[in-house]
Write a protein that holds these residues in place. Structure first.
Motif, PDB file in Angstrom:
ATOM      1  N   SER A 261      12.555   8.236 -91.843  1.00 17.35           N
ATOM      2  CA  SER A 261      12.963   7.890 -90.482  1.00 17.35           C
ATOM      3  C   SER A 261      13.273   6.405 -90.358  1.00 17.35           C
ATOM      4  CB  SER A 261      11.890   8.313 -89.474  1.00 17.35           C
ATOM      5  OG  SER A 261      10.830   7.363 -89.431  1.00 17.35           O
ATOM      6  N   LEU A 262      12.793   5.595 -91.302  1.00 19.71           N
ATOM      7  CA  LEU A 262      13.126   4.168 -91.312  1.00 19.71           C
ATOM      8  C   LEU A 262      14.429   3.898 -92.046  1.00 19.71           C
ATOM      9  CD1 LEU A 262       9.666   2.553 -92.214  1.00 19.71           C
ATOM     10  CD2 LEU A 262      10.766   2.571 -89.988  1.00 19.71           C
ATOM     11  N   GLY A 263      15.076   4.960 -92.536  1.00 18.77           N
ATOM     12  CA  GLY A 263      16.300   4.766 -93.288  1.00 18.77           C
ATOM     13  C   GLY A 263      16.068   4.460 -94.751  1.00 18.77           C
ATOM     14  N   ILE A 264      14.809   4.566 -95.221  1.00 17.49           N
ATOM     15  CA  ILE A 264      14.528   4.344 -96.645  1.00 17.49           C
ATOM     16  C   ILE A 264      15.050   5.550 -97.434  1.00 17.49           C
ATOM     17  CG2 ILE A 264      12.668   4.194 -98.358  1.00 17.49           C
ATOM     18  CD1 ILE A 264      11.045   2.645 -96.242  1.00 17.49           C
ATOM     19  N   PRO A 265      15.862   5.327 -98.470  1.00 12.90           N
ATOM     20  CA  PRO A 265      16.405   6.453 -99.248  1.00 12.90           C
ATOM     21  C   PRO A 265      15.322   7.044-100.154  1.00 12.90           C
ATOM     22  CG  PRO A 265      17.160   4.380-100.173  1.00 12.90           C
ATOM     23  CD  PRO A 265      16.325   4.023 -98.976  1.00 12.90           C
ATOM     24  N   THR A 266      14.539   7.978 -99.618  1.00 10.55           N
ATOM     25  CA  THR A 266      13.339   8.433-100.328  1.00 10.55           C
ATOM     26  C   THR A 266      13.675   9.185-101.619  1.00 10.55           C
ATOM     27  OG1 THR A 266      13.310  10.346 -98.870  1.00 10.55           O
ATOM     28  CG2 THR A 266      11.885   8.524 -98.290  1.00 10.55           C
TER      29      THR A 266
END
Lengths: 314, 253
Positions: free
Chosen positions: A190-195
């Protein structure tokens, strides 16, 4: 005595230390993600990767080996996913059959091919070749300042130094998003981190660690370098930065003491032989883990009832 | 969907789902969900276990892939609007034995400001500490997260969301397994956010508190059963439809 130390003991000791430091870094994250099995998988699939890369290119240089290992890592990830989807098997089971199959294929490839004619043979692939990594030009302290003598150092030494630098740099760059994604993947997304990219990157770094350790301790004992020092450090502290530092200290201590013990302890005890340095290092790593588990402050860490990890709720 | 809405001038829509469908392993979990969440409203998503409530939230934020449908937040595709959205996952979704202090977790909410390498400025540190204080957790900043009670863990999660300063706060079961004091603290913070024009959407289980806490409800059982203001939507027959008539006696008249 000094010349013998410089030529026969120092190079394996430094190489083992660098290899264990390279492994301990990703090991910390694998441990927190409960993906120690991934480390085991990577340390096994590098073997067929390295052999196949050698057969295809005729070269056993560092970049070629790394490329082969990364390709094998990617292939194994695809195989694991395919098995999981088609058989609905448990992910760990899918991983287990994949890496044992690939590893066995690597052993067969090695035996039937000419690769064994070079320095790749089954025993070294399994247990490493630390004792073979010697420095014949290391005849005295002067050699440490002599470029010609230093050029005779085993190529594994600069290669591992480069691997350690690359590993440390990679972790410094992705540390913050990596920690967030490890603790709370949904929130990280949700933070835009490409998990997914982060997970793939961690797999790649684990493969790099496995390739690095391969030369030193071989496929089978790599898992000890990946997991034992971080697991011991985890039992000694509740602070993640401290855990990482402690894991590096334990990794270095295992490598240095393990190499020394293998070469000097049996003779000192009046025994007429030496033992495997790789085996000593892995045994010491396990011993440190056992000590941390027995005497560490966190050995009774209470698992909070709400603290267990549960599956995705629908 | 709700006729009452179209008669009044439409407020800004914080989140709009249209035809959102999600499946896990071929099994439909959410079917063609369409819903609007006006800015400044506070909506409870309610429905029986397995109704797809958590999945609806995750799919709305793009955290799990949708089979079909469109999601817009503040008039934009949701991926573009994510910086304005704070998501609070289920407390049980993470491993609380993780080596971190309370303040470390709250500071994760500042990632949009710091990025991977940026420094935590004094202003940002103060923001994290204030968020903890807003939930009565100021004294716990240095505490190990594994040492917290369930209610305290939930407060830490909400503090992390406050630190994000989002315009839309999406919470997955924020009251599950928390003590009464925590529930009161959380609801006071959420009502404070609503009073400042923020939008709140929460998966909720306790039907008895729906009218007191939420001004809107969305009844879900794989598909949207009903959606609208609590006063006109939260009625026994509708809820019974969502719950498949299991819970008739538990619903306030």
């Amino acid at each position: 005595m000094l010349a013998e130390f410089l030529a026969l003991t120092l190079p394996p000791m430094l190489i083992a230390t660098l290899a264990s430091l390279v492994c301990a870094l990703p090991g910390n994250v694998l441990l927190l993600r409960r993906q120690a099995m991934l480390g085991d998988a990577m340390s096994h699939v590098v073997l067929p990767g390295i052999v196949a890369a050698f057969l295809l290119t005729g070269s056993a240089s560092g970049p070629v080996m790394l490329g082969g290992a990364l390709a094998a890592a990617a292939l194994s990830a695809l195989m694991i996913e395919a098995i999981r989807r088609t058989t609905r098997a448990d992910p760990v089971a899918a991983m287990g059959v994949t890496f044992t199959t690939l590893f066995a294929t690597g052993v067969l490839l090695l035996e039937v091919s000419g690769a064994s004619a070079v320095h790749l043979d089954v025993e070294h692939a399994l247990y490493g070749n630390l004792e073979g990594l010697i420095w014949l030009d290391g005849t005295g302290w002067a050699a440490l300042a002599d470029p010609a003598a230093l050029a005779g150092l085993p190529v594994e030494l600069p290669a591992l130094a480069a691997a350690l630098a690359a590993m440390a740099l990679a972790f410094a760059l992705i540390w913050r998003p990596l920690v967030i994604a490890t603790f709370d993947e949904g929130f990280a997304a949700s933070l835009g981190i490409p998990t997914r990219l982060i997970s793939a990157g961690l797999t790649g770094l684990t493969a790099l660690a496995a390739v690095s350790a391969f030369a030193a301790v071989g496929s089978i004992l790599t898992i000890a370098m990946l997991i034992c020092p971080p697991a011991a450090a985890r039992l000694l502290t509740d602070s993640l930065p401290r855990q990482v530092v402690l894991s590096l200290v334990i990794a270095a201590a295992s490598a240095i003491l393990g190499t020394l013990a293998a070469g000097y302890l049996p003779p000192a005890l009046g025994l007429g032989f030496t033992v495997s340095a790789a085996g000593s290092i892995a045994t010491l790593s396990g011993l440190f883990l056992g000590l941390a588990a027995t005497f560490g402050p966190r050995r009774h860490a209470p698992g909070h009832p709400a603290g267990r990890r549960s599956g995705p709720s629908v | 969907m709700a006729p009452a809405d179209s008669a009044t001038p439409l407020p800004e829509i914080a989140l709009a789902l249209s035809g959102l469908s999600v499946a896990y392993g071929g099994m439909p979990v959410v079917e063609a969900a369409t819903a609007r969440f006006p800015a400044g409203s506070m909506t409870a998503i309610i429905g029986p276990n397995g109704a797809g409530k958590s999945t609806l939230l995750k799919a709305a934020l793009g955290l799990v892939p949708a089979l079909a449908g469109e999601v817009r937040a503040f008039g934009q595709p949701v991926a573009r609007a994510l910086p304005r959205i704070a998501y609070v996952p289920q407390r049980a979704a993470v491993d609380w034995d993780f080596p971190a202090r309370v303040i470390d977790v709250v500071q994760m909410g500042l990632y949009r400001q710091t990025g991977p390498l940026g420094r935590l400025t004094p202003d940002l540190r103060a923001r994290a500490e204030q968020s903890l204080a807003d939930l009565g957790m100021a004294d716990f900043a240095q505490r190990q997260i594994g040492a917290l009670s369930g209610g305290q863990q939930q407060r830490v999660f909400l503090a992390r969301a406050l630190a994000q300063q989002g315009d839309l706060i999406v919470l997955d079961e924020p009251f599950a397994g928390v003590d009464a004091a925590t529930e009161a603290a959380i609801i006071a913070v959420l009502h404070g956010l609503r009073a400042r024009g923020r939008t709140v959407i929460a998966v909720h289980h306790d039907l008895s508190t729906v009218p007191a806490y939420f001004d809107r409800v969305l009844l879900l059982n794989r598909r949207v059963i009903a959606e609208g203001p609590t006063s006109t939507t939260f009625h026994r027959d509708r809820v019974a439809e969502a719950y498949g008539n299991q819970l008739l006696t538990a619903i306030p008249a």
